[in-house]
Enzyme design. Structure first.
Site, short mmCIF file in Angstrom:
data_model
loop_
_atom_site.label_atom_id
_atom_site.label_comp_id
_atom_site.label_asym_id
_atom_site.label_seq_id
_atom_site.Cartn_x
_atom_site.Cartn_y
_atom_site.Cartn_z
N GLY A 272 92.83 -11.36 35.66
CA GLY A 272 91.41 -11.29 35.29
C GLY A 272 90.90 -10.36 34.06
O GLY A 272 90.30 -10.78 33.38
N THR B 122 88.60 2.69 35.98
CA THR B 122 88.45 1.55 36.86
C THR B 122 90.08 1.17 37.20
O THR B 122 90.65 0.70 38.14
CB THR B 122 87.93 0.44 36.43
OG1 THR B 122 88.23 0.04 34.97
CG2 THR B 122 86.50 0.61 36.47
N LYS C 208 97.25 -5.90 29.20
CA LYS C 208 97.83 -6.63 30.42
C LYS C 208 97.20 -6.59 31.76
O LYS C 208 96.43 -5.64 31.93
CB LYS C 208 99.19 -6.63 30.56
CG LYS C 208 100.08 -7.11 29.11
CD LYS C 208 101.55 -7.13 29.09
CE LYS C 208 102.16 -5.67 28.96
NZ LYS C 208 103.60 -5.74 28.28
N GLN D 261 92.20 0.69 40.85
CA GLN D 261 92.82 -0.53 41.27
C GLN D 261 94.29 -0.09 41.76
O GLN D 261 94.81 -0.79 42.88
CB GLN D 261 92.95 -1.38 39.97
CG GLN D 261 91.89 -2.17 39.58
CD GLN D 261 91.58 -3.26 40.27
OE1 GLN D 261 91.09 -3.03 41.37
NE2 GLN D 261 92.09 -4.60 39.99
N GLU E 48 97.79 -5.52 40.68
CA GLU E 48 98.83 -5.68 41.54
C GLU E 48 100.13 -5.09 41.29
O GLU E 48 100.92 -5.12 42.16
CB GLU E 48 99.07 -7.41 41.80
CG GLU E 48 97.91 -7.96 42.28
CD GLU E 48 98.16 -9.61 42.16
OE1 GLU E 48 97.73 -9.99 41.06
OE2 GLU E 48 98.13 -10.51 43.15
N PHE F 282 91.54 -9.85 47.61
CA PHE F 282 93.03 -9.78 47.83
C PHE F 282 93.66 -10.93 48.07
O PHE F 282 94.90 -10.84 48.52
CB PHE F 282 93.09 -8.82 48.78
CG PHE F 282 92.39 -7.56 49.19
CD1 PHE F 282 92.17 -6.72 48.04
CD2 PHE F 282 92.09 -7.00 50.38
CE1 PHE F 282 91.41 -5.89 48.05
CE2 PHE F 282 91.22 -5.88 50.25
CZ PHE F 282 90.99 -5.41 49.39
N ARG G 199 97.54 -2.30 27.13
CA ARG G 199 96.44 -1.37 26.86
C ARG G 199 95.51 -1.24 28.23
O ARG G 199 95.35 -2.36 28.68
CB ARG G 199 95.66 -1.74 25.71
CG ARG G 199 94.15 -1.27 25.40
CD ARG G 199 93.62 -1.63 24.19
NE ARG G 199 93.92 -1.24 23.30
CZ ARG G 199 93.82 -1.74 21.81
NH1 ARG G 199 93.11 -2.93 21.72
NH2 ARG G 199 94.38 -0.94 20.78
N ILE G 200 95.22 -0.01 28.47
CA ILE G 200 94.27 0.11 29.60
C ILE G 200 93.03 0.27 29.33
O ILE G 200 92.67 0.85 28.42
CB ILE G 200 94.82 1.41 30.33
CG1 ILE G 200 96.22 1.36 30.84
CG2 ILE G 200 93.96 1.78 31.46
CD1 ILE G 200 96.63 0.32 31.75
#
Lengths: 756, 318
Positions: free
Chosen positions: A535, A645, A712, A649, A716, A246, A639-640
């Site tokens: 990341g 996951t 992207k 997030q 957060e 974090f 795009r996911i």
């Protein structure tokens, strides 16, 4: 691979593996306890001794004397490291305070000694025998009291300038038909990740190996070398599993430095875990902020003037919490001003945590937007959409920063108002409103009752930038047809292992069980690391680049020439010829390495992610306790790569938003200068019972400007705006507007009439 | 943690005798509080007497129609006992409002009464605390005191007792049975068991050195509607800002005890005569001598409002 023109069709677009809701490939290791975290690495080196950290008992001053004799004589004690015997230590370029204090003390619980013993219990018992006398000095511990001494920070995360102006804010605000001028505060917060900072250090001659828990491998190597004054080539850092970070594990911390020093003095491997009670004061935290927001609109609700000023504090040499940053790009308006001001405080070191800048900034701005909508008599969603913009209204021409703490290379825009590469801002609200049932919202606060509970719903916008930073990987193909990816990328619980495996499987045309992913090792190519939601996109783009090279090498070795190669079903095909990948590598493994680096697309376009958060709360009419009843996030984030996951997030981030809104606060003792509630019993984060139904919708989006992955960051984004959505829902439920986080019952109780 | 010696006696009398024999000895049962405090060097016993073989782990009916709860009965078992659930609902509700499932599985009835304060100044050995280090001063006064006590406080200590169970025991008029090191036994009322800080905040209860709790006895069921309301910042796993244990009879009379406001479970019997006049009257009697800090002044209106809500809830129940 240089990425400098928008992506066209590429193998990722097949979406056979990428984009699928694949279970985490490291999931079984984690659920069976076989994913070994740093402190559990009993297997890697023998004869490990244990270190226990002694933290300073004062916030500011000097050590007058240290009495170590009793501790040294205690059973099992091997060595004690202090600043006196540690040798010359430099300060890591990304640290504000030194990691081993003495004789000068810069903050409470700054490490002043490491006691090394045969067992953890012996080290701990001996540590309590260390007697230290201090000469305490007065310090500044109260942000309110030093606010007026604040100056504009030298820069903010990312190297951006701390202050910006467009047009004439003062004149436009004075002339505005409808005005808001309000001040908000956000609290000091602690990362509180499950796994504490922990490291094992082992020296072999002048070579140092470190098993640790860290988000950024290359930074750790660099700052470790600098701190100890040794050659970075002699340091190897391994961090394959990280139990949460974090932002708290972006940088070198005391555990790893003390483990290395302890191992040198003890002449054997030493392991150190920061004790939980030390973590809030010894490590970094999110700074508290005071934020003044002024918004002026015409009578129809068009913003003509907007100003967002933020004040925070840090140790000398620190940086401001960049709370006003999102205001530069989220809403239109011709006349604007932002400032991130910094005062000197002698509290522990402030740094990045859970969407630094945007999370506390939008926590304030998005209440202000709700207040403005109320003043205008407008629906909060319509007010936001009316002020939507497809270009960045305030884009300071950013100088190249010399700030070593800048996390990515700052950029200079080619256009003073660059367009967004994608901006489905309004669409997030439209989709969310329909899904959540926004039309059922009562426009009269305090009018919906369900038994004991006053019920309300609230909304807020989310924005977080997509940061581009180079990232490298190595890919191997062996004679079993197995593709192995090696990169120093970390998986901090995010799913990096899985999306990297999906990328390699898609590129090489192999099933996931033919892909091995090895992460978190400084002997691997340098990646982007984990932080700032950069990341996922960058690390997979680096793997993409390496895979392109491996495909070429395979084509060449297989003698398929330069014709169009198709990788599928474990084979490579050119025209009518097809060769199994295992056969290509039968005699000799193939290895390819490359990195993704970026041209100027991120200077021609602003790349950001967007979202809308919807929340329903209940507020107990008597006790004023707030409990969240349901949450929805709608995200537009390219795009996911893996909806499963990515959803994890986002719901994790939403949960952190609940914490920030309702309970998380490090309380400062303004006399002694430290965070008082420094354990997990007294620093409250949400528990399961606090988190109700959570839903996440990802809008269908690909962004060819961002990378070959067209993805992207998304993590957060999930926290940005959540706190304000909750605050706005509380207002809708009760009619009480609270501008100070966290919104605990004591802030409501004097304003709510008692009804049972 | 300071090194310590250890023994595991097989009867309560042996345990009490052992405590008299070794200076600085402490009993240990569930260990959910003592062990944590030992790791932090806040508790530094030289000798531990492990009670887990002494029995005292049964819940038995008494001749008076009540229940005798053995000192070693685990919180989970006490909360789940069908007689407790039927006749002493306030106790079950208080127990399950506390800690976590895992901790309740381990924590014992006597240990729950003896748990120490959660004041963060007590927990930080760098800071003054009259409870941990008599004469060193109180860090919480003038410091961070949001969780702290508002009644029965003085300049020596404003810590609260953190137990939920003890608040229910107080409203139930439980009695604490003990054995002393000479083998004699006695009964202490729950009202007299916990102390206010006075000049000696480190002395928290009426037990003599080496005296061992053997049981907590519940009187015959009082009937009425049982409510336990715990107010806190998060929905679970947090200590009470304020809690209310109430037993309300069909005629509107009732008994009330508060948690989170004092050094002990807080009950003022005189206040209960005010129940017919509403929550405000009861609360003002309960908190007649309140002394608040900037951080915890909200507890005064919170007590009144929570009490009003609890009384309304009790009234609404058949």
């Amino acid at each position: 691979m240089k990425f400098d023109t928008p992506a066209t069709t590429n193998p990722i677009d097949q979406l056979k593996v990428v984009g699928q809701p694949i279970d985490r490939i490291d999931g079984p290791l984690k659920t069976t306890g076989t994913a070994r975290y740093a402190y559990d690495r009993h297997d890697v080196v023998g004869n490990q001794a244990y270190g226990f950290v002694v933290g300073a008992a004062i916030a500011k001053g000097r050590i007058r004397s240290m009495e170590l004799a009793a501790a040294k004589a205690a059973p099992g004690v091997i060595a004690i490291v202090t600043a006196q015997n540690a040798g010359k230590l430099a300060k890591g370029s990304r640290n504000t305070a030194v990691l081993l204090g003495g004789p000068e003390i810069q903050h409470y619980h700054q490490a002043v000694a490491l006691v090394v013993a045969e067992t953890f219990e012996q080290a701990r018992a001996a540590a309590y025998l260390v007697q230290i006398e201090y000469a305490q000095e007065k310090g500044a511990f109260d942000l309110d009291a030093v606010k007026d001494t604040a100056t504009v920070g030298r820069s903010v995360a990312g190297g951006d300038v701390a202050e910006s102006r467009v047009g004439d804010f003062d004149a436009a605000f004075a002339a505005a038909a409808v005005q808001l001028d309000a001040t908000y505060t956000t609290a000091y917060e602690s990362h509180s990740m499950m796994e504490p900072h922990a490291s094992i250090a082992a020296w072999d001659g002048d070579r140092l190996t470190l098993w640790t828990s860290n988000q950024m491998i290359a930074w750790t190597v660099e700052d470790m070398a600098h701190t100890l004054g040794i050659d970075a080539q002699k340091i190897r850092v391994l961090s394959p599993y990280v139990g949460g970070g974090f932002g708290g594990k972006l940088f070198l911390r005391a555990d790893i430095v003390l483990a290395a020093l302890g191992a040198r003095v003890a002449q054997r491997p030493v392991k150190v875990s920061l004790q939980r009670a030390l973590m809030p004061n010894n490590t970094t935290h999110r700074a508290a902020t005071i934020q003044r927001i002024r918004i002026g609109t015409d009578k129809d609700g068009r913003i003509g003037a907007i100003a967002h000023e933020s004040w925070s504090g840090d140790l000398p040499g620190g940086r401001p919490e960049a709370a006003s940053m999102p205001t530069r790009s989220i809403y239109a308006g011709a006349n604007r001003m932002t400032a991130n001001r910094l005062a000197v405080l002698d509290l522990p070191e402030a740094s990045a945590m859970r969407a630094p800048g945007e999370a506390p900034g939008l926590a304030a701005l998005e209440i202000a937007m709700d207040e403005m909508a109320e003043k205008l008599g407008m629906d909060p969603i319509e007010f936001r959409i009316l002020n939507d913009t497809q270009v960045v209204p305030d884009y300071p021409q950013k100088p190249r920063s010399q700030d070593p703490q800048a996390m990515v290379e700052p950029k200079k825009a080619l256009d003073p108002n660059p367009p967004f590469s994608q901006r489905q801002f309004a669409q997030c609200f439209r989709v969310g409103a329909a899904r959540f049932g926004w039309s059922a919202r009562s426009t009269k606060p305090g009018s919906i009752r369900d038994g004991r509970w006053l019920v309300g719903i609230g909304v807020a916008a989310a924005l977080r930038d997509n940061l581009l930073t180079k990232s490298a990987a190595r890919v191997r193909l062996d004679r079993r047809g197995v593709v192995t990816v090696e990169t120093d990328m970390t998986d901090i619980g995010t799913g990096s292992y899985t999306i990297i495996a999906q990328t390699a499987a898609e590129m090489m045309g192999v099933p996931l069980d033919k892909v091995v992913v090895r992460l978190g090792d400084s002997s691997f190519p340098v990646s982007c690391g984990s932080g700032g939601q950069w990341g996922g996109n960058n690390s997979t783009a680096g793997v993409y680049a390496a895979c392109v090279k491996l495909r070429e090498a395979i084509g060449e070795r297989a003698g398929l020439g330069s014709s169009e190669l198709v990788f599928a079903d474990g084979s490579v095909r050119a025209g009518a010829r097809s060769v199994a990948l295992a056969d290509v590598a039968r005699d000799r493994e193939l290895v390819a390495e490359d990195l993704i680096e970026y041209g100027d697309l991120d200077k021609r376009y602003q790349q950001s992610t967007f979202g809308a958060h919807f929340v329903e709360v209940g507020v107990d009419a008597a006790t004023c306790e707030t409990r969240v009843r349901r949450m929805l996030a709608v995200c537009a984030a390219g795009r996911i790569l893996n909806p499963k996951t990515a959803r994890s997030q986002v719901i994790g981030a939403m949960t952190m938003g609940v914490g920030a809104a309702l309970m998380e606060e490090l309380f400062v003792d303004r006399r002694y200068g430290y965070f008082v509630n420094h354990d997990l019993a007294s620093y409250e984060v949400p528990v399961h019972a606090d988190i109700p139904h959570q839903e996440v919708i990802f809008l269908d989006e690909t962004d060819p400007i961002s990378s070959p992955m067209k993805a992207k960051g998304v993590a957060e984004l999930g926290i940005c705006g959540v706190a304000a959505a909750i605050a706005n829902a509380i207002h809708n439920a009760t009619g009480v507007r609270v501008r100070n986080y966290p919104i605990t019952l004591d802030k409501l109780i004097t304003q709510m009439p008692m009804t049972t | 943690m300071k090194p310590f010696t250890y023994e595991k006696p097989s009867s309560p009398a042996e345990a009490a005798a052992a405590a008299a024999r070794v200076e600085g000895a402490r009993f240990i049962a569930g260990g959910t509080n003592l062990l944590d405090l030992m790791k932090l060097q806040i508790e530094t016993p030289s000798h531990l007497i492990d009670l887990n073989d002494v029995g005292l782990d049964k819940i038995e009916a008494t001749d008076q129609g009540g229940l005798r709860v053995g000192a070693l009965v685990r919180n989970t078992d006490l909360a789940a006992d069908w007689r407790v659930r039927r006749d002493y609902g306030v106790l079950t509700r208080a127990l399950v409002a506390g800690a976590s499932g895992q901790i309740r599985n381990q924590a014992t009835t006597a240990g729950n009464l003896l748990q120490r304060t959660r004041c963060p100044y007590f927990y930080d050995t760098n800071q003054p605390c009259n409870k941990r280090s008599p004469g060193s001063g109180c860090g919480a006064i003038g410091g961070f005191s949001r969780q702290h006590a508002i009644v029965g406080v003085n300049d020596a200590c404003i810590a609260t007792h953190p137990s939920d169970m003890a608040v229910a025991m107080r409203v139930l008029d439980a009695n604490v049975e003990t054995v002393r090191s000479d083998g004699s036994t006695r009964t202490i009322t729950i009202a007299d068991f916990h102390r206010l800080p006075g000049d000696t905040p480190h002395i928290e209860n009426a037990l003599e050195a080496g005296e061992l709790i053997t049981a907590v006895v519940l009187p015959a069921p009082a009937g009425g509607t049982h409510v336990y309301r715990k107010v806190r910042d998060r929905a679970s796993y947090a200590f009470a800002l304020v809690s209310v244990a109430a037993i309300v009879q069909p005629d509107g009379t009732g008994k009330v005890a508060l948690g989170g406001v004092a050094h002990k479970p807080w009950r003022v019997e005189a206040a209960e005569s005010q129940t017919g006049r509403g929550a405000k009257a009861v609360a003002s009697e309960l908190l007649a001598d309140a002394r608040t800090t900037h951080d915890n002044a909200f507890k005064v209106p919170l007590v009144e409002r929570t009490l009003a809500s609890v009384m309304a809830e009790a009234k609404a129940q058949p």
